[in-house]
Design an enzyme around this catalytic site. Structure first.
Site, PDB file in Angstrom:
ATOM      1  N   GLY A   1       0.853  -1.186   0.000  1.00  0.00           N
ATOM      2  CA  GLY A   1       0.000   0.000   0.000  1.00  0.00           C
ATOM      3  C   GLY A   1       0.886   1.232   0.000  1.00  0.00           C
TER       4      GLY A   1
ATOM      5  N   CYS B   1      -9.621  21.924  17.844  1.00  0.00           N
ATOM      6  CA  CYS B   1      -9.515  22.179  19.282  1.00  0.00           C
ATOM      7  C   CYS B   1      -8.988  20.971  20.028  1.00  0.00           C
ATOM      8  CB  CYS B   1     -10.876  22.592  19.820  1.00  0.00           C
ATOM      9  SG  CYS B   1     -11.458  24.040  18.975  1.00  0.00           S
TER      10      CYS B   1
HETATM   11  N1  LLP Z   1      -2.132  -6.141   3.863  1.00  0.00           N
HETATM   12  C1  LLP Z   1      -2.734  -6.139   5.074  1.00  0.00           C
HETATM   13  C2  LLP Z   1      -3.440  -7.333   5.519  1.00  0.00           C
HETATM   14  C3  LLP Z   1      -2.658  -4.980   5.871  1.00  0.00           C
HETATM   15  O1  LLP Z   1      -3.238  -4.981   7.075  1.00  0.00           O
HETATM   16  C4  LLP Z   1      -1.972  -3.834   5.416  1.00  0.00           C
HETATM   17  C5  LLP Z   1      -1.891  -2.610   6.224  1.00  0.00           C
HETATM   18  C6  LLP Z   1      -1.376  -3.890   4.135  1.00  0.00           C
HETATM   19  C7  LLP Z   1      -1.463  -5.061   3.385  1.00  0.00           C
HETATM   20  C8  LLP Z   1      -0.638  -2.737   3.527  1.00  0.00           C
HETATM   21  O2  LLP Z   1       0.484  -2.405   4.266  1.00  0.00           O
HETATM   22  P1  LLP Z   1       1.530  -1.343   3.686  1.00  0.00           P
HETATM   23  O3  LLP Z   1       2.168  -1.960   2.461  1.00  0.00           O
HETATM   24  O4  LLP Z   1       0.795  -0.121   3.354  1.00  0.00           O
HETATM   25  O5  LLP Z   1       2.488  -1.160   4.788  1.00  0.00           O
HETATM   26  N2  LLP Z   1      -2.408   3.774   9.097  1.00  0.00           N
HETATM   27  C9  LLP Z   1      -1.064   3.279   9.341  1.00  0.00           C
HETATM   28  C10 LLP Z   1      -0.781   2.026   8.547  1.00  0.00           C
HETATM   29  C11 LLP Z   1      -1.749   0.908   8.826  1.00  0.00           C
HETATM   30  C12 LLP Z   1      -1.475  -0.322   8.010  1.00  0.00           C
HETATM   31  C13 LLP Z   1      -2.545  -1.328   8.177  1.00  0.00           C
HETATM   32  N3  LLP Z   1      -2.415  -2.509   7.365  1.00  0.00           N
HETATM   33  C14 LLP Z   1      -0.069   4.390   9.018  1.00  0.00           C
HETATM   34  O6  LLP Z   1      -0.499   5.473   8.629  1.00  0.00           O
HETATM   35  O7  LLP Z   1       1.131   4.214   9.194  1.00  0.00           O
END
Ligand code: LLP
Length: 415
Positions: A275, A343
């Protein structure tokens, strides 16, 4: 390589001046680069070339329809975590046969929707989910394709809120219990076993924990084969980190080379769910300085973007780079906290930043293309920002700024 560079003293998104965009579309404003999305998707796709593979963009990182459409046209698959994300993928022209459905709490309605759409695989995270999915599929007269998401109990060495592969986390099935659950799944009339999945966390800067997890999962694949359960694919999850400050982001090519090495001689398709590594650096959040004020011991730049627009800094104490759109040298730089109008004391985008600013100046928060807009809320009755997708010289309004009517839609005054 970055698609947001200075040209003639002004930050540009590809060929378009960010200052012009802010003037035309207002602030705060998310800007995405199509070239950036394309390059990062291809980095994964090409790194895995030569073996059977599928790159499934994690929709949760950026679910704007135009962004998904760019990736769908490149042949991407998608990793979803809700029925809503599935509908977005379909609306954007994504192929349901390339969709994997992750998530620790799928509802029966979501299961049915995904079965009707014909997704590639459910990444099942518990025994209760397996039983419910079996029931839903049988009622529909179909077999649900599944992988068990196993929890390999490795430490991804990242922020505790985004670690998912430890025993103490809520995600997945303990790897020690997976074998018996697969054996049970093999007896279920509504279930077709397809693969195995794991995802250990996000913003990983070292690929070693991912490879450690892969080794543990491959050992499980062998144990299952010995019991007569053959798998078609292995889903390695997402998690590769990006550079926010001075981190050295892992190269998808190094990760892919190590994966290929481990899969040699095995007839397993590889699925990956990046992602952040695809959309993170393909986006910025642009905000205008409303004014400067000196607190008793601190100086503040109050800007028109806030924690409701970009939650990462306050939620994870995440450091995100903040740069002037048009750097100036006519005022001295000073140390400021860049804060929003909400706020809450926690409403900040950056602390202790050395910036030369005047009221009215524009700032850009970099690396905001992942977990930016998707985590935005309407707290303080603030409209969520406009989202723009730049492609060379061309600007596409990927999502209009919300209006007050959007904010109160569905609310009813008493008769
Ligand atoms: N696959 C699964 C099952 C996941 O839970 C996630 C992310 C991904 C793929 C993608 O992960 P990435 O490649 O983006 O690291 N909001 C947080 C990140 C939460 C990630 C949750 N799961 C932040 O802003 O750092």
């Amino acid at each position: 390589m970055n698609d947001f560079e200075y040209r003639d003293g002004v930050l540009h998104a590809e060929n378009v001046s960010v200052a012009d965009l802010a003037q035309r579309y207002g602030t705060p404003c998310y800007i995405y680069s199509r070239a950036g999305l394309t390059r990062q998707f291809r980095a994964f796709d090409e790194a895995l070339s030569g073996i059977d593979h599928r790159v499934c963009f994690a929709v949760k990182a950026n679910s704007n329809l135009a962004v998904l459409q760019v990736l769908a046209r490149l042949g991407a698959g998608f990793d979803i975590v809700s029925g809503g994300e599935l509908q977005r993928v379909l609306r954007a022209g994504g192929d349901p046969a390339k969709v994997v459905f992750s998530g620790v709490g799928k509802t029966r309605a979501e299961m049915q929707l995904a079965l009707e759409a014909g997704i590639d695989c459910f990444n099942v995270e518990s025994s209760f989910e397996l039983h419910q999915l079996n029931e839903v599929a049988q009622r529909m007269g179909v077999r649900a394709p599944i992988a068990l998401r196993v929890n390999p109990d490795v430490d991804p060495k990242t922020h505790p809120y985004i670690s998912t592969g430890l025993k103490k986390n809520k995600f997945g099935v303990a790897i020690a219990e997976a074998e018996s659950l697969y054996l049970e799944a093999a007896t279920m009339a509504g279930i077709r076993i397809k693969g195995v999945a794991s995802h250990i966390g996000s913003q990983l800067l070292d690929i070693a924990p991912l490879l450690d997890a892969l080794d543990r999962v491959l050992a499980l694949v062998d144990r299952l084969a010995a019991r007569g359960i053959g798998l078609v694919h292995i889903d390695c999850g997402g998690g590769l980190g990006v550079r926010y400050k001075d981190e050295v982001a892992p190269d998808p090519a190094d990760w892919a080379a190590a994966v290929k090495d481990r899969l040699r001689g095995r007839a397993l398709r590889v699925i990956t769910e990046p992602g952040r590594a695809i959309s993170g650096n393909a986006g910025v959040l642009v905000t205008r300085v409303l004014g400067l004020k000196g607190g008793q011991s601190k100086a503040f730049a109050v800007v028109d973007a806030a924690m409701n627009d970009l939650l990462r800094p306050t939620l994870y104490q995440a450091w995100m780079e903040i740069v002037p759109v048009t750097p100036r040298s006519d005022v001295p730089a000073c140390n400021v906290d860049v804060v929003g109008p909400v706020c809450e004391t926690g409403d900040w985008l950056g602390q202790d930043r050395l910036l030369a600013l005047k009221p009215g100046d524009l700032l850009a928060v970099r690396t905001a293309g992942a977990y930016g807009f998707v985590m935005a809320s309407n707290y303080n009755t603030r409209a969520r920002p406009v989202e723009l997708l730049v492609d060379g010289d061309h600007v596409h309004v990927a999502r209009a700024r919300e209006s007050f009517d959007d904010l109160i839609r569905g609310e009813n005054l008493l008769p």
